[in-house]
Design an enzyme around this catalytic site. Structure first.
Site: not given
Ligand code: GAR
Length: 191
Positions: A109, A111
């Site tokens: 993952n 984060h």
């Molecule tokens: C990213 O910033 C990722 O780190 C976060 O969602 C975003 C997705 O962006 N994930 C979380 O917060 C998981 N808990 P993306 O769809 O443009 O890759």
């Protein structure tokens, strides 16, 4: 070369960074499929643009969990595409026991904070509102906890006094797009 399948719920910019790294041969991997719990998520459109298998998996009515039937469908798709590693890229559902048991130490993952600081939802906003001077992103293995798995790589981001939440999120995303391919390069076998 390992086969990765990507799970995401939203825009898919991290999936895009991984697709780009693979296509430019800076990440030694192939993509099995891309799966989203959100029907019209841009991440699925990105997959289609790159002629990658893309699937929507219906998780309703549960807002946060990957309920049993949805989990079984995800497992089928992952197996169908000979998945070695499950890559979570903005996947906003909790991964359950069957998936964890099927891919031990092979679910990863990203984060948007320097874990263990600011786990859970809206980590960028949490850091901004806490007025810390530094945050960043973390790539980590997924375990049964929330953002508690072993850390593979972290990339810091400075919060400047002039930053807004929006500019901070842009900086975190830019860091993520570097960090995710770099973290996978670190753990994938070199051929
Ligand atoms: C990213 O910033 C990722 O780190 C976060 O969602 C975003 C997705 O962006 N994930 C979380 O917060 C998981 N808990 P993306 O769809 O443009 O890759």
């Amino acid at each position: 070369m390992p086969t990765i399948s990507i799970l995401g719920s939203g825009n898919g910019t991290n999936a895009q960074a991984l697709i780009d790294a693979i296509e430019s041969e800076t990440l030694p991997a192939t993509i099995g499929c891309i799966i989203s719990d959100v029907k019209d998520a841009p991440i699925l459109q990105r997959a289609q643009r790159h002629h990658l298998p893309a699937y929507h998996v219906d998780c309703a009515p549960s807002p946060h969990a990957l309920r049993d039937t949805a989990e079984a469908t995800v497992l089928d798709r992952l197996a169908q595409h000979q998945t070695d590693y499950v890559i979570l890229a903005g996947f906003m559902r909790i991964i359950k026991a069957n998936l964890l048991a099927t891919y031990p130490h092979r679910i990863i993952n990203i984060h948007p904070s320097l874990l263990p600081a600011f786990p859970g939802l809206d980590a960028g906003r949490q850091a901004f509102e806490a007025r810390v001077s530094q945050t960043g992103c973390t790539v980590h293995y997924v375990d049964a906890g929330i953002d508690t798995g072993k850390i593979i790589l972290q990339q810091p981001v400075t919060i400047d006094p002039t930053d807004t939440l929006e500019t901070l999120m842009q900086k975190i995303h830019a860091a993520e797009h570097q960090a995710y391919p770099a973290a996978l390069r670190k753990i994938f076998p070199q051929s």
